[in-house]
Design a protein around this motif. Sequence first.
Motif, PDB file in Angstrom:
ATOM      1  N   LYS A 142      36.991   7.866  47.822  1.00 20.39           N
ATOM      2  CA  LYS A 142      36.703   7.265  49.280  1.00 20.39           C
ATOM      3  C   LYS A 142      36.000   5.771  49.382  1.00 20.39           C
ATOM      4  N   ARG A 143      35.964   5.635  47.844  1.00 21.82           N
ATOM      5  CA  ARG A 143      34.251   4.713  48.282  1.00 21.82           C
ATOM      6  C   ARG A 143      34.982   3.168  47.293  1.00 21.82           C
ATOM      7  N   PHE A 144      34.379   1.934  47.799  1.00 18.83           N
ATOM      8  CA  PHE A 144      34.496   0.726  47.023  1.00 18.83           C
ATOM      9  C   PHE A 144      33.964  -0.225  46.824  1.00 18.83           C
ATOM     10  N   VAL A 145      33.947  -0.886  45.626  1.00 16.68           N
ATOM     11  CA  VAL A 145      33.218  -1.431  45.636  1.00 16.68           C
ATOM     12  C   VAL A 145      33.896  -3.611  45.926  1.00 16.68           C
ATOM     13  N   ALA A 146      32.743  -4.345  46.061  1.00 17.09           N
ATOM     14  CA  ALA A 146      32.919  -5.934  46.337  1.00 17.09           C
ATOM     15  C   ALA A 146      31.863  -6.142  45.381  1.00 17.09           C
ATOM     16  N   GLU A 148      28.952  -9.328  47.020  1.00 21.48           N
ATOM     17  CA  GLU A 148      28.228  -9.776  47.585  1.00 21.48           C
ATOM     18  C   GLU A 148      29.210 -11.177  48.323  1.00 21.48           C
ATOM     19  N   GLY A 149      29.181 -11.390  49.699  1.00 21.23           N
ATOM     20  CA  GLY A 149      29.324 -12.635  49.561  1.00 21.23           C
ATOM     21  C   GLY A 149      31.226 -12.395  49.973  1.00 21.23           C
ATOM     22  N   ALA A 150      32.004 -11.411  49.093  1.00 23.31           N
ATOM     23  CA  ALA A 150      33.419 -11.242  50.197  1.00 23.31           C
ATOM     24  C   ALA A 150      33.406 -11.550  51.264  1.00 23.31           C
ATOM     25  N   PHE A 151      35.003 -11.975  50.775  1.00 22.01           N
ATOM     26  CA  PHE A 151      35.250 -11.613  52.760  1.00 22.01           C
ATOM     27  C   PHE A 151      36.973 -11.550  52.032  1.00 22.01           C
ATOM     28  N   HIS A 152      37.421 -10.907  52.529  1.00 17.65           N
ATOM     29  CA  HIS A 152      39.290 -10.449  52.894  1.00 17.65           C
ATOM     30  C   HIS A 152      40.897 -10.238  53.886  1.00 17.65           C
ATOM     31  N   GLY A 153      39.424 -10.689  54.799  1.00 21.95           N
ATOM     32  CA  GLY A 153      40.567  -9.886  56.304  1.00 21.95           C
ATOM     33  C   GLY A 153      39.098 -10.208  57.267  1.00 21.95           C
ATOM     34  N   GLU A 154      39.863  -9.444  58.465  1.00 22.97           N
ATOM     35  CA  GLU A 154      40.058  -8.991  59.307  1.00 22.97           C
ATOM     36  C   GLU A 154      39.586  -8.184  60.165  1.00 22.97           C
ATOM     37  N   CYS A 162      33.990  -6.702  53.295  1.00 23.97           N
ATOM     38  CA  CYS A 162      32.537  -7.928  54.245  1.00 23.97           C
ATOM     39  C   CYS A 162      31.597  -8.543  53.247  1.00 23.97           C
ATOM     40  N   GLY A 163      31.055  -9.021  52.525  1.00 31.28           N
ATOM     41  CA  GLY A 163      30.263  -9.247  52.581  1.00 31.28           C
ATOM     42  C   GLY A 163      29.197 -10.475  52.709  1.00 31.28           C
ATOM     43  N   PHE A 167      29.172 -11.597  59.877  1.00 31.35           N
ATOM     44  CA  PHE A 167      30.630 -11.441  59.829  1.00 31.35           C
ATOM     45  C   PHE A 167      30.654  -9.918  60.263  1.00 31.35           C
ATOM     46  N   ARG A 168      30.065  -8.956  59.584  1.00 29.65           N
ATOM     47  CA  ARG A 168      30.119  -7.669  59.185  1.00 29.65           C
ATOM     48  C   ARG A 168      29.084  -6.874  60.316  1.00 29.65           C
ATOM     49  N   ARG A 169      28.043  -7.761  60.672  1.00 31.29           N
ATOM     50  CA  ARG A 169      27.069  -7.142  61.547  1.00 31.29           C
ATOM     51  C   ARG A 169      27.387  -6.385  63.020  1.00 31.29           C
TER      52      ARG A 169
END
Length: 439
Positions: A142-146, A148-154, A162-163, A167-169
């Motif tokens: 169930k976990r994902f890896v991305a 740091e600084g990633a952005f994949h949408g809204e 989102c890294g 945006f994530r906070r």
Amino acid sequence: MHLDREAIVRLDKQYVWHPYTAMRRYIDEVDPLVIDRAEGARLYDVDGKSYLDGNSSWWVSTLGHNHPRLVEALRRQASKLCHTSLAGVTHEPAAALAEALVAVAPRPLSRVFYSDNGSTANEVAIKLSLQYFRNVGQPARKRFVALEGAFHGETMGVTSLCGVEVFRRPFAGAVMECLFVPPPPAGEAHTAGHEVAFGALAEVLEQGRGEIAAVVLEPLVQGSIGMRMYDPELLRRARALCDAHDVLLVIDEVFTGYGRAGGMWACASAGVTPDIMTVGKGFTGGVLPMAATLTTDRIFDAFLPPENTFYYGHSFCGNPLGAAIAREVLAVFEEEQLLAQAAPKMARIAQAFSDLGQIPGVSNARALGMIGALDLRPGAGYLGDLGWRAYAEARRLGAYLRPLGDVVYIAPPLTIPDDDLTELLDIVRRSVQFALGAA
């Protein structure tokens, strides 16, 4: 009814909530561009002034604005069928587009799921990854890896990946857990920094054995964090590590695909094929919102039993208008040999940004494909204001050059005329010098 500029701005500030915009400041201080029409690499405001579109209007107008073949494809399709659902229904544009996409996609990607935009294409990828492992008897994944600084949408699911902290906070505590690893640093391959990045990914996958569903990567360049470019060896290492740990590799080509990073697909340029690939932005050349998620037969087959059905979709999934245009985009790439035509422009961008790197106060000048970027120092990153000083000067000189904080960059249409590219690169130079006080 035709509104003048003053009326448009008044209505806009009274009713419209703008994306990525501090609205109090916008309402009180900003004199917005008011665009009336667009053609090629240029936007035209209501007063007739033209602006070179330095970022292809958020990276979507890869063939330029109002490309005649795309407009004609829209006209033809609109005269026959504007919309029908894709639930128990099909139509020529959706079927023919899927065939054309698979033909140009990295093998063995072979199945196409349509959606509305890049964010929802990545949302599809996340849900497919989670349900795939449930379907094959591994529900603990169930976990994902991305990165740091990633952005994949809204949308909420991809906000988990989102890294970009700002945006994530606001949604912390409401999103899924994601494990972030550092990207390789800029510079030559095989440095100590690269090995640290590769080792971090290997360690996360080893520690998360049996729990991680997918590694999700923006290939070669992380756009929203500030055009951060990294060595393709990370993609190759990620592919090998995912295979070793039975983890899916999801490649987000929403920004980098369709020639933006040089080749048709950035992952293919690195010699890597993902299990899932997402496409958007240039997918329809900026004409209509539409995107797609491509998968292998291995993933598709796990959803064939009725009890494993993928219960997901959008009202506009496979929209005939968008599909007809997206198919025409691929035809333009093939018939006009667009990547070959763009190659000299890519070389010019690379040389120009190398030269810009010699300006005092500029650091980390870089280029990849139709992307050129540089950092202004000293700066405050994404929330810095030096880039906005360059933006204001570029606007005065006739270019739309929206920055990423203190990162000034260009990502113009692949079809930008040579004279327009010359003018754009000159405006970048003059705007950067102005922002740094060197004009």
